[in-house]
Design a protein around this motif. Structure first.
Motif, PDB file in Angstrom:
ATOM      1  N   SER A   1       0.816  -1.218   0.000  1.00  0.00           N
ATOM      2  CA  SER A   1       0.000   0.000   0.000  1.00  0.00           C
ATOM      3  C   SER A   1       0.849   1.266   0.000  1.00  0.00           C
ATOM      4  CB  SER A   1      -0.918   0.005   1.228  1.00  0.00           C
ATOM      5  OG  SER A   1      -0.149  -0.083   2.425  1.00  0.00           O
ATOM      6  N   GLU A   2       2.175   1.120   0.180  1.00  0.00           N
ATOM      7  CA  GLU A   2       3.073   2.280   0.210  1.00  0.00           C
ATOM      8  C   GLU A   2       4.147   2.220  -0.867  1.00  0.00           C
ATOM      9  OE1 GLU A   2       4.764   2.061   4.066  1.00  0.00           O
ATOM     10  OE2 GLU A   2       2.922   2.568   5.143  1.00  0.00           O
ATOM     11  N   TYR A   3       4.429   1.038  -1.374  1.00  0.00           N
ATOM     12  CA  TYR A   3       5.595   0.860  -2.238  1.00  0.00           C
ATOM     13  C   TYR A   3       5.318   1.359  -3.663  1.00  0.00           C
ATOM     14  CZ  TYR A   3       9.712  -1.344  -4.305  1.00  0.00           C
ATOM     15  OH  TYR A   3      10.905  -1.562  -4.950  1.00  0.00           O
ATOM     16  N   GLY A   4       6.276   2.083  -4.225  1.00  0.00           N
ATOM     17  CA  GLY A   4       6.206   2.523  -5.620  1.00  0.00           C
ATOM     18  C   GLY A   4       5.005   3.392  -5.921  1.00  0.00           C
ATOM     19  N   LYS A   5       4.712   4.333  -5.069  1.00  0.00           N
ATOM     20  CA  LYS A   5       3.495   5.136  -5.232  1.00  0.00           C
ATOM     21  C   LYS A   5       3.664   6.170  -6.341  1.00  0.00           C
ATOM     22  CE  LYS A   5       0.916   5.889  -1.747  1.00  0.00           C
ATOM     23  NZ  LYS A   5       0.312   6.328  -0.463  1.00  0.00           N
ATOM     24  N   ASN A   6       2.665   6.228  -7.231  1.00  0.00           N
ATOM     25  CA  ASN A   6       2.654   7.215  -8.321  1.00  0.00           C
ATOM     26  C   ASN A   6       1.910   8.448  -7.823  1.00  0.00           C
ATOM     27  OD1 ASN A   6       2.279   8.746 -10.614  1.00  0.00           O
ATOM     28  ND2 ASN A   6       1.736   7.023 -11.921  1.00  0.00           N
ATOM     29  N   PRO A   7       2.609   9.581  -7.639  1.00  0.00           N
ATOM     30  CA  PRO A   7       1.941  10.759  -7.066  1.00  0.00           C
ATOM     31  C   PRO A   7       0.874  11.340  -7.991  1.00  0.00           C
ATOM     32  CG  PRO A   7       4.157  11.312  -7.826  1.00  0.00           C
ATOM     33  CD  PRO A   7       4.027   9.825  -7.927  1.00  0.00           C
ATOM     34  N   ALA A   8       0.978  11.077  -9.307  1.00  0.00           N
ATOM     35  CA  ALA A   8       0.008  11.641 -10.242  1.00  0.00           C
ATOM     36  C   ALA A   8      -1.402  11.115  -9.981  1.00  0.00           C
ATOM     37  CB  ALA A   8       0.422  11.334 -11.676  1.00  0.00           C
ATOM     38  N   VAL A   9      -1.489   9.850  -9.557  1.00  0.00           N
ATOM     39  CA  VAL A   9      -2.801   9.248  -9.287  1.00  0.00           C
ATOM     40  C   VAL A   9      -2.927   8.805  -7.841  1.00  0.00           C
ATOM     41  CG1 VAL A   9      -3.162   8.511 -11.660  1.00  0.00           C
ATOM     42  CG2 VAL A   9      -1.921   7.014 -10.099  1.00  0.00           C
ATOM     43  N   ASN A  10      -1.899   9.097  -7.019  1.00  0.00           N
ATOM     44  CA  ASN A  10      -1.895   8.725  -5.601  1.00  0.00           C
ATOM     45  C   ASN A  10      -2.187   7.245  -5.423  1.00  0.00           C
ATOM     46  OD1 ASN A  10      -1.562   9.256  -2.846  1.00  0.00           O
ATOM     47  ND2 ASN A  10      -3.776   9.548  -2.556  1.00  0.00           N
ATOM     48  N   GLN A  11      -1.486   6.414  -6.193  1.00  0.00           N
ATOM     49  CA  GLN A  11      -1.713   4.975  -6.163  1.00  0.00           C
ATOM     50  C   GLN A  11      -0.382   4.256  -6.056  1.00  0.00           C
ATOM     51  OE1 GLN A  11      -3.242   3.007  -9.793  1.00  0.00           O
ATOM     52  NE2 GLN A  11      -4.855   2.142  -8.506  1.00  0.00           N
ATOM     53  N   ALA A  12      -0.290   3.300  -5.131  1.00  0.00           N
ATOM     54  CA  ALA A  12       0.923   2.501  -4.974  1.00  0.00           C
ATOM     55  C   ALA A  12       1.007   1.496  -6.121  1.00  0.00           C
ATOM     56  CB  ALA A  12       0.928   1.817  -3.620  1.00  0.00           C
ATOM     57  N   ILE A  13       1.999   0.620  -6.049  1.00  0.00           N
ATOM     58  CA  ILE A  13       2.248  -0.316  -7.140  1.00  0.00           C
ATOM     59  C   ILE A  13       0.971  -1.092  -7.486  1.00  0.00           C
ATOM     60  CG2 ILE A  13       3.041  -2.147  -5.583  1.00  0.00           C
ATOM     61  CD1 ILE A  13       5.084  -2.870  -7.818  1.00  0.00           C
ATOM     62  N   THR A  14       0.725  -1.245  -8.785  1.00  0.00           N
ATOM     63  CA  THR A  14      -0.507  -1.864  -9.258  1.00  0.00           C
ATOM     64  C   THR A  14      -0.255  -3.288  -9.728  1.00  0.00           C
ATOM     65  OG1 THR A  14      -0.195  -1.083 -11.524  1.00  0.00           O
ATOM     66  CG2 THR A  14      -1.377   0.380 -10.000  1.00  0.00           C
ATOM     67  N   LEU A  15      -1.340  -4.023  -9.875  1.00  0.00           N
ATOM     68  CA  LEU A  15      -1.250  -5.378 -10.408  1.00  0.00           C
ATOM     69  C   LEU A  15      -0.712  -5.340 -11.830  1.00  0.00           C
ATOM     70  CD1 LEU A  15      -1.842  -8.413 -10.172  1.00  0.00           C
ATOM     71  CD2 LEU A  15      -4.203  -7.923 -10.866  1.00  0.00           C
ATOM     72  N   GLY A  16      -1.127  -4.340 -12.625  1.00  0.00           N
ATOM     73  CA  GLY A  16      -0.648  -4.231 -14.000  1.00  0.00           C
ATOM     74  C   GLY A  16       0.842  -3.985 -14.076  1.00  0.00           C
ATOM     75  N   THR A  17       1.352  -3.116 -13.213  1.00  0.00           N
ATOM     76  CA  THR A  17       2.792  -2.851 -13.200  1.00  0.00           C
ATOM     77  C   THR A  17       3.557  -4.093 -12.771  1.00  0.00           C
ATOM     78  OG1 THR A  17       2.498  -0.495 -12.741  1.00  0.00           O
ATOM     79  CG2 THR A  17       4.601  -1.466 -12.131  1.00  0.00           C
ATOM     80  N   ALA A  18       3.071  -4.788 -11.757  1.00  0.00           N
ATOM     81  CA  ALA A  18       3.763  -5.984 -11.276  1.00  0.00           C
ATOM     82  C   ALA A  18       3.806  -7.068 -12.342  1.00  0.00           C
ATOM     83  CB  ALA A  18       3.068  -6.509 -10.018  1.00  0.00           C
ATOM     84  N   LEU A  19       2.688  -7.299 -13.036  1.00  0.00           N
ATOM     85  CA  LEU A  19       2.688  -8.367 -14.043  1.00  0.00           C
ATOM     86  C   LEU A  19       3.557  -7.990 -15.230  1.00  0.00           C
ATOM     87  CD1 LEU A  19       0.772  -8.447 -16.920  1.00  0.00           C
ATOM     88  CD2 LEU A  19      -0.949  -7.806 -15.269  1.00  0.00           C
ATOM     89  N   ALA A  20       3.629  -6.690 -15.569  1.00  0.00           N
ATOM     90  CA  ALA A  20       4.469  -6.268 -16.691  1.00  0.00           C
ATOM     91  C   ALA A  20       5.944  -6.369 -16.338  1.00  0.00           C
ATOM     92  CB  ALA A  20       4.116  -4.844 -17.103  1.00  0.00           C
ATOM     93  N   ILE A  21       6.326  -6.010 -15.095  1.00  0.00           N
ATOM     94  CA  ILE A  21       7.717  -6.186 -14.672  1.00  0.00           C
ATOM     95  C   ILE A  21       8.076  -7.661 -14.682  1.00  0.00           C
ATOM     96  CG2 ILE A  21       9.368  -5.865 -12.801  1.00  0.00           C
ATOM     97  CD1 ILE A  21       7.730  -3.467 -11.873  1.00  0.00           C
TER      98      ILE A  21
END
Length: 885
Positions: free
Chosen positions: A621-641
């Motif tokens: 809930s805190e890791y890799g947070k995107n400030p533009a959308v105020n969202q931490a790491i997403t399932l989409g980012t994890a699966l793409a990495i």
């Protein structure tokens, strides 16, 4: 289990606490741990508690392999659902292509009103009588987007041209960061050459001599301060920081290089004076030889005395007196060597009137003399120094050699490269682009390993490929740098030194400025790849509620935060999804990992991180947070990495020959995130590096490790391609692995790699017999699976051993007729190359149907008898008990 008493919010979370929190979420097993226990004791307690769970935990692992693995995995999920087994797994462990379908499954569970049970019912049941749809809409969506990268193919397809245009745009933006830096680097030899030709005054020469002598004095002082044999005099904590390699480069090598540059420029000025004579190099009327010898001896003795004072070395020591004599003697010999070199330089002055060769060779020659003098000192002082001192000086000498080679190479390219290029024919010049293309294509292949993998048809082909890369890649890099040198010369040729300096500073500042504003994550291939994966696999469960942009077809609502799979108000959804990623350690400190060059990194609904070198984890809930959308790491980012197969740093696939080229041409699917360990205390919550040049250069030259503020993550298959490693770490008792990696010869490389690393890192053996899976002469296998034993009892006393069921895409002849027909016309099926990511309808259906057939064939009889997941595993183990060895 519950959070341990040592729960911490301001630092990395240890592995024991991660496993305890997962157990509390999945099994409602709560246990506290006393503070007096060590981290290892905490971990043993957690493992013991896991083994005592009833029922014991289970895991489904979906391997890497691109869309081939995803589509085969879809069939496996359907087969398991039909036998009412899918809903009983505690964990879902995915890698790369397995992450495509695993993320599709997790997102569907999250969004379905009936959760896991509703999804399993839809996957496992045939269409009701009179229904027009024969399969759930999320499955039909996958058929629609089987060409997920470019759904509409064709020369005039907007999807195809979007891929091309996006790549070119991102390539240009990355070049705006990297190319100015390279131009500034290539201009350094031109700055040196311009300084040599600048008007020289006696005061300027004197200033350079003083600066150069100061650099040498600092260098020599450091060399004597950090001698290993004097460690007893360096007990203060500050010395530990001074003795590091980074400090050596800044406080020792850099002053030496600066001193060499200043002194060789001063000599160049002195050498071109109308009344030049070596005999003019005199102090107090002494001959030049004596002047240089005494000067070098005095400098060496001064540095030694400064170091002795700083270390508070005892003076009343006969050995110290003998050592001081060796210091003076080696200095005298060094000064004498310098006098001989200057004498020889007089003879070749006419051969280099423009000082071109002097520019390339003067500094390396000075450094060589310095090394020779140091060698003499090491030999003379052998009675007063130890083996540790000699090893330390040997290491320091290696860095001086590296600096010398880099100066010669950079100077040769910048000074002579454009002239050499002009002499090349058009055909040879054009070949530079072809070599670059071929090198990138070869480097893109997953078989471009650090070492030959043995998977090529013949040893000589593998050897030829490796030699080709080793020769081709440096040639391509050289041609590219020569072209950049031509640009540099065209801009600053014949310019005075201060204008060359302005060019260098301007290019460096431009690169720094662009580094701050350009997100190197967003403008790699990764975002393009990730957005299409999200649309194809995460958008499938929103087929009836999507509101995509009418022009692009993308909907940001398709993605979801990883932490959403473990909402705060309720337990994490099952199966608990663990996305396996490779933490690149191409330049790591563990010498035993020089082949693997990576370690496991996981992203789950609760935590992100790795236990390597006690790195630790952070909250999802805190890791890799995107400030533009105020969202931490997403399932989409994890699966793409996890599916970032083509990257400059690729774990055990990394090849130094092509790392730079893949970075330069932006063949970069990997992702930079903050270090979850203590080094990333200020960066773990960031979605990208604040400053792009440093990470990009680390990526280009293979300097990635786990000690910097940011870590480089790539395809989980670059470490372990089955997702088995992390499930054994979590002590899962029943593990089902779907291995759909490309393995046409049935060599079981991914399985062997996983078993080997589990044994080395975790101390757990896995016994499994895969011989029945090997194909006969007719390319038919007797079975579709193998059963293995996971020997937990060898590291956890009293623990029951686990059961591994290993599924493999194979043909036994009893498959549906359409699958056999496809295989008859496609000789590589079911192991067509992973590079094929554009599946047509027949290809998609053949892999899906084969996956379902394999799962149903394996579990049909045992589920009828056992009725439960543990019962099915136990029945399969009992059936194959003689083969476990």
């Amino acid at each position: 289990m519950t959070m341990m008493d040592s729960d911490q919010t301001d630092g990395p979370i240890p592995l024991a606490q991660v496993l305890a929190e997962e157990a509390a979420e999945l099994h409602d097993a709560h246990r506290s741990f006393p503070d007096h226990l060590s981290p290892d004791e905490h971990l043993k307690q957690v493992f013991s508690s896991i083994h005592q769970l009833n029922p014991t935990r289970s895991a489904l692992c979906l391997s890497g392999g691109g869309i081939r693995s995803a589509t085969f995995g879809l069939g496996v999920l359907q087969g398991l659902a039909r036998h009412n087994l899918l809903r009983h797994f505690d964990y879902l462990s995915t890698v790369s292509g397995g992450g495509y379908i695993g993320s599709w499954f997790s997102a569907w569970i999250h969004r379905d009103p009936d959760g896991l049970q509703g999804v399993c019912d839809q996957l496992g049941q045939a269409a009701p009588p009179g229904a027009t749809a024969h399969e759930p809409e999320p499955v039909s969506w996958l058929r629609t987007y089987s060409n997920y990268l470019s759904p509409r193919l064709g020369l005039m397809s907007a999807d195809s041209w979007t891929l091309v245009g996006t790549y070119l745009r991102n390539l240009l933006l990355n070049w705006l960061v990297l190319v100015p830096f390279l131009l500034a680097l290539l201009a350094l030899p031109l700055l040196y050459h311009s300084a040599l030709n600048a008007p020289a005054s006696p005061s300027a020469m004197t200033a350079l001599v003083l600066l150069g002598s100061s650099g040498l004095l600092i260098n020599l002082t450091y060399l004597h301060l950090c001698r290993p044999n004097l460690w007893k005099l360096r007990q203060a904590p500050v010395w530990k920081r001074i003795e590091t390699q980074g400090t050596f480069l800044v406080a020792c090598l850099l002053p030496l290089m600066a001193g060499a540059v200043c002194l060789t420029i001063a000599w160049g000025w002195f050498h071109r004076q109308p009344d030049y004579s070596l005999d003019r190099l005199s102090l107090f009327g002494l001959p030049s030889l004596v002047t240089l010898a005494l000067g070098a001896g005095a400098m060496h003795l001064t540095a030694w005395l400064i170091a002795a004072i700083l270390l508070r070395r005892p003076w009343l020591d006969w050995w110290r007196f003998f050592e001081s004599l060796t210091i003076v003697l080696s200095g005298l010999l060094g000064g004498g060597l310098l006098w001989v070199a200057l004498k020889q330089l007089d003879r070749i002055k006419a051969l280099d009137p423009d000082l071109l060769w002097y520019t390339c060779a003067a500094v390396p020659a000075f450094l060589s003399l310095f090394l020779l003098a140091a060698t003499l000192f090491i030999g003379i002082a052998s009675r007063s120094t130890g083996d540790g001192d000699r090893e330390w000086w040997g290491r320091a000498g290696s860095w001086i050699l590296i600096a010398s080679v880099c100066w010669v190479g950079l100077g040769s390219i910048a000074i002579f490269g454009p002239a050499w290029w002009g002499k090349l024919s058009t055909e040879v010049a054009s070949a530079g682009g072809i070599t670059g293309l071929l090198t990138v294509v070869l480097g893109f292949s997953a078989k471009t390993d650090a070492k030959p993998s043995g998977s090529e048809p013949a040893w000589w082909k593998q050897l030829g490929k490796q030699v080709y890369l080793l020769l081709l890649a440096p040639l391509t890099i050289g041609l590219i740098l020569i072209q950049l040198a031509r640009i540099t010369q065209a801009i600053v040729a014949e310019a005075p030194w201060f204008q060359v300096g302005e060019f260098i500073v301007g290019m460096a500042l431009f690169s720094v400025l662009l580094s701050v504003v350009i997100n190197i994550n967003k403008f790699s291939l990764h975002s393009m790849y990730r957005n299409r994966l999200i649309r194809a696999y995460l958008g499938a469960s929103r087929w009836n509620s999507r509101t995509p942009n009418s022009f692009t077809g993308f909907d940001s609502g398709d993605n979801l935060a990883m932490a959403d799979l473990a909402p705060q108000a309720s337990a994490a959804q099952k199966p608990f999804h663990v996305v396996n990623i490779a933490l690149n350690l191409v330049h790591g400190n563990n010498l035993a990992w020089q082949q693997r060059k990576a370690q496991s990194f996981t992203v789950s609904p609760l935590h992100c991180g790795s236990f390597v070198n006690q790195l630790g984890y952070r909250r999802s809930s805190e890791y890799g947070k995107n400030p533009a959308v105020n969202q931490a790491i997403t399932l989409g980012t994890a699966l793409a990495i996890s599916g970032a197969a083509a990257s400059p740093n690729m774990g055990y696939h990394s090849s130094p020959a092509i790392t730079f080229l893949l970075t330069l041409f932006n063949i970069r699917l990997g992702w930079w995130l903050g270090n979850p360990g203590r080094a990333g205390q200020d960066t773990y919550s960031q979605s990208c590096p604040e400053f792009a040049v440093g990470p990009m250069l680390a990526e280009a030259f293979g300097f990635t490790n786990e000690q910097k503020r940011y870590v480089y993550l790539s395809d989980g298959g670059h470490f372990e391609n089955l997702g088995l490693y992390e499930m054994v770490l979590r002590r899962c008792h029943y593990i089902l692995v779907s291995d759909a990696g490309c393995d046409e010869k049935m060599e079981f490389q991914d399985l062997g790699n996983a078993i080997r690393k589990i044994r080395i890192d975790l101390g757990i053996d896995i016994d499994i017999n895969v011989e029945p899976l090997r194909p006969s002469a007719q390319h038919r296998s007797g079975v579709h699976y193998a059963v293995g034993a996971i020997r937990y009892s060898r590291v956890d006393p009293g623990a029951p051993d686990g059961i591994l069921i290993y599924l493999k895409p194979s043909l036994s002849g009893d498959e549906p007729v359409d699958v056999l027909e496809y295989a008859a016309h496609h000789g590589q099926f079911p192991h067509e190359p992973t590079s094929d990511q554009f599946f047509d309808e027949s290809q998609f259906e053949s892999y899906r149907r084969l996956g379902r057939h394999v799962a149903e064939e394996v579990f049909a009889s045992v589920t009828a008898q056992a009725g439960t997941l543990p019962g099915a595993f136990d029945a399969l183990r009992a059936r194959h008990a003689p083969s476990q060895g």
